[in-house]
Design a protein around this motif. Structure first.
Motif, short mmCIF file in Angstrom:
data_model
loop_
_atom_site.label_atom_id
_atom_site.label_comp_id
_atom_site.label_asym_id
_atom_site.label_seq_id
_atom_site.Cartn_x
_atom_site.Cartn_y
_atom_site.Cartn_z
N THR A 111 -4.21 22.29 -3.44
CA THR A 111 -5.21 23.05 -4.01
C THR A 111 -4.96 23.47 -5.51
O THR A 111 -5.74 24.07 -6.35
N GLU A 112 -3.63 23.01 -5.95
CA GLU A 112 -3.11 23.33 -7.46
C GLU A 112 -3.32 22.38 -8.20
O GLU A 112 -2.92 21.05 -7.85
N PRO A 113 -3.40 22.35 -9.52
CA PRO A 113 -3.73 21.41 -10.43
C PRO A 113 -2.35 20.48 -10.37
O PRO A 113 -1.09 21.16 -10.31
N GLY A 114 -2.34 19.21 -10.70
CA GLY A 114 -1.16 18.24 -10.88
C GLY A 114 -0.54 18.02 -9.77
O GLY A 114 0.39 17.32 -9.79
N TRP A 115 -1.15 18.05 -8.45
CA TRP A 115 -0.01 17.87 -7.16
C TRP A 115 -0.23 16.32 -7.05
O TRP A 115 0.78 15.98 -6.40
N LEU A 116 -1.10 15.49 -7.73
CA LEU A 116 -1.02 14.14 -7.54
C LEU A 116 -0.14 13.49 -8.62
O LEU A 116 0.02 12.29 -8.67
N PRO B 224 -11.58 26.04 1.86
CA PRO B 224 -13.15 26.18 1.52
C PRO B 224 -13.90 24.77 1.16
O PRO B 224 -12.92 23.79 0.70
N GLU B 225 -14.96 24.55 1.15
CA GLU B 225 -15.69 23.31 0.95
C GLU B 225 -15.41 22.78 -0.14
O GLU B 225 -15.17 21.77 -0.64
N HIS B 226 -15.57 23.88 -1.50
CA HIS B 226 -15.22 23.37 -2.87
C HIS B 226 -13.63 22.92 -2.87
O HIS B 226 -13.72 21.87 -3.73
N ASP B 227 -12.73 23.37 -2.35
CA ASP B 227 -11.65 22.78 -2.50
C ASP B 227 -11.39 21.39 -1.94
O ASP B 227 -10.96 20.54 -2.35
N VAL B 228 -12.25 21.24 -0.55
CA VAL B 228 -12.04 19.89 0.19
C VAL B 228 -12.85 18.72 -0.67
O VAL B 228 -12.32 17.74 -0.97
N ARG B 229 -14.01 19.31 -1.51
CA ARG B 229 -14.84 18.43 -2.44
C ARG B 229 -13.66 17.82 -3.64
O ARG B 229 -13.85 16.97 -3.92
N ARG B 230 -13.15 18.91 -4.06
CA ARG B 230 -12.30 18.59 -5.39
C ARG B 230 -10.99 17.69 -4.92
O ARG B 230 -10.70 16.71 -5.59
N ASP C 66 3.22 18.69 0.91
CA ASP C 66 3.11 20.31 1.73
C ASP C 66 3.58 21.20 0.82
O ASP C 66 4.43 21.00 -0.16
N PHE C 67 3.54 22.44 1.27
CA PHE C 67 4.16 23.64 0.49
C PHE C 67 5.68 23.32 0.36
O PHE C 67 6.34 22.79 1.34
N PRO C 68 6.07 23.80 -1.01
CA PRO C 68 7.38 23.37 -1.07
C PRO C 68 8.50 24.05 0.00
O PRO C 68 9.47 23.29 0.55
N ASP C 69 8.26 25.05 0.72
CA ASP C 69 9.04 25.79 1.54
C ASP C 69 9.06 25.14 2.61
O ASP C 69 10.08 24.87 3.59
N ALA D 59 0.88 -1.31 0.02
CA ALA D 59 -0.17 0.02 -0.06
C ALA D 59 0.85 1.24 0.12
O ALA D 59 2.03 1.17 0.68
N VAL D 60 0.31 2.22 -0.44
CA VAL D 60 0.87 3.62 -0.59
C VAL D 60 0.32 4.33 0.70
O VAL D 60 -0.87 4.48 0.92
N VAL D 61 0.97 5.23 1.40
CA VAL D 61 0.55 6.31 2.23
C VAL D 61 0.71 7.57 1.85
O VAL D 61 1.77 8.03 1.33
N LEU D 62 -0.15 8.34 2.02
CA LEU D 62 -0.15 9.75 1.29
C LEU D 62 -0.45 10.78 2.42
O LEU D 62 -1.86 10.72 2.94
N ASP D 63 0.34 11.55 3.16
CA ASP D 63 0.29 12.29 4.20
C ASP D 63 0.08 14.04 3.56
O ASP D 63 0.98 14.47 3.30
N ILE D 64 -1.07 14.24 3.53
CA ILE D 64 -1.12 15.59 2.93
C ILE D 64 -1.46 16.84 3.82
O ILE D 64 -1.95 16.64 4.94
N GLY D 65 -0.73 17.79 3.63
CA GLY D 65 -0.41 18.87 4.84
C GLY D 65 0.09 18.36 5.97
O GLY D 65 -0.11 18.80 6.96
#
Length: 479
Positions: A343-348, A369-375, A317-320, A289-295
């Protein structure tokens, strides 16, 4: 007979079985939880004896762990005397591949520099014995004309898998002490020569501090780290993140301004511990399995969970933030850090498809915001064939409280919470494959049973108010 009686210590003879059980329990807990989180009480409970029985043998935790390290190394049979270089390498490779020994060594690598007595014990029990065997093999090869240079301590250490500043012999030279005190982890392991500068190649000042100037949601990475550090300092930590102290010490940031939010360490400890357990359980039943820890911020979750072979872990997470985290923690196999905003395209794009995955969003989604969470959740579900998603959220009652009494620290740094769902099942409507699997609470009684009485009373009082009873959730979804 009388001579033997005079030599025997007073009292009843000690049981060798009890001694072995105590040392085995200490090694098990050391592997599972790390040095800081091990207590005499835990060892006694695991060994099936009383605390008094442990204290009669070992007056404190450090002496117990010193003996346990020796026992952990001795439990693995030493390799037989090798006859040539090829055989030596093969034997040591098999020896160091023993799962229990690998886990023990991995734990020790992260903490020995803070515990001189344990460092010396590990050196004597493992590294010194290993170097003696390697040196003998090199001498044997030289005598046969297969290894021309005379073996030295330095050359034998090149074959030692624990070659780093953390496992070097006790009492390092002044030059080595200067380098380790003024350098980051990669620079502290370089040989110190007359031509080499004692200035680190990666840090901004000679004190080894990494300057941090965050605003907005990035500050929450520092706040979460601070709260995990506070938890690790408690007498009975919930999470016991032994790496938090290391990270705090390396960052040039005024963490004292977070003190008013110190009670948050209990909620952070509970949800991080719960998510760690969910990840371990998923990996245990899902090979490859893969683990993906976002943020992920500056979280050491990959080190706490310690995934086995066959799993790959991605921190996003953010590059910095990713760049600084790479200077706080040493690299480890099977772990990749991805500098990108979710929240940016292509992060996956850099995350492989076709493998089951467990995704962790600890302390992240509330700030979107909810629309970002949904996406984001939709992208995750459609990227992997199956898996689980774990995250925490707070309800609208928290939003109302924030509007009446804003968090001063959030106002200072411009931190805004944006998503407050009414019900955890609302998330199932984001994608037809999402199904709520488990609901946890920040007031989980089983994890808070050793927390201070005043906090347990506070949680109990909150539970008596219907509006606050479900003010926050720790959630696990399947897809």
């Amino acid at each position: 007979m009388k001579e033997a009686e005079r030599e025997r210590p007073p009292g009843r003879p000690r049981s060798a079985d009890i001694d072995a059980a105590i040392l085995a329990a200490a090694v098990d807990l050391l592997i599972e939880r790390g040095i800081d989180a091990v207590t005499i009480e835990q060892v006694a409970r695991r060994a099936g004896v009383t605390r008094a029985t442990v204290y009669r043998r070992f007056p404190d935790k450090i002496r117990l762990l010193v003996a346990a390290i020796g026992a952990g190394q001795d439990a693995s049979p030493p390799p037989p005397e090798p006859v040539d270089i090829e055989q030596m390498l093969a034997i040591w490779a098999r020896h160091l591949a023993l799962p229990r020994l690998r886990k023990l060594t991995r734990r020790l690598m992260t903490s020995l520099h803070d515990y001189p007595a344990l460092r010396e014990a590990y050196w004597n029990a493992s590294i010194r014995r290993r170097e003696e065997a390697i040196r003998a093999s090199l001498e044997h090869a030289r005598d046969r004309g297969r290894f021309p240079p005379p073996p030295t301590s330095a050359s034998s250490r090149r074959f030692s898998p624990a070659r780093s500043a953390r496992t070097s012999p006790p009492s390092p030279t002044p030059a080595a002490r200067t380098r380790s005190a003024t350098s980051c982890w990669p620079c502290s392991t370089r040989p110190v020569t007359a031509a080499a500068s004692d200035r680190c190649d990666h840090r901004e000042d000679r004190m080894g501090k990494i300057p941090v100037n965050f605003t907005g949601v990035r500050v929450t990475a520092l706040l979460e780290l601070y709260l995990r550090w506070l938890d690790s300092r408690d007498r009975h930590p919930i999470l016991g993140d032994e790496w938090a102290q290391q990270a705090i010490a390396l960052l040039d940031f005024d963490f004292d301004q977070f003190k008013p939010l110190g009670l948050g360490r209990f909620a952070v400890g509970v949800r991080s511990r719960m998510m760690d357990d969910w990840v371990r359980a998923f990996l245990g039943r899902t090979p490859g399995a893969v683990v993906l820890d976002i943020g992920c911020g500056f979280d050491s979750r990959v080190r706490r969970v310690d995934p086995g072979d066959g799993h790959h872990w991605y921190d996003v997470d953010f590059p910095d933030i990713v760049e600084i985290a790479g200077r706080l923690y040493s690299p480890r196999p099977g772990h990749t850090a991805v500098g990108a905003s979710v929240t940016e395209p292509g992060w996956l794009d850099s995350i492989p498809r076709g493998r089951p995955a467990i995704v962790v969003a600890d302390g992240l989604l509330n700030f979107l915001p909810e629309h970002d969470v949904r996406r984001i959740l939709t992208q995750i579900v459609e990227h992997f064939p199956s898996g689980e998603i774990c995250f925490n959220i707070t309800s609208p009652v928290v939003r109302k409280q924030r509007e009446k009494r804003p968090v001063a620290l959030f106002t200072k740094f411009g931190i805004a919470e944006q998503w407050f769902p009414d019900d955890p099942r609302d998330v199932e409507g984001f994608h037809h494959r999402l199904r709520l699997a488990e609901v946890g609470s920040p007031g989980d009684a089983s994890l808070l049973r050793r927390s201070p009485l005043h906090y347990r009373l506070l949680v109990a009082l909150i539970g008596l108010v219907p509006a606050w009873r479900n003010a926050g959730w720790i959630l696990r979804y399947r897809f």
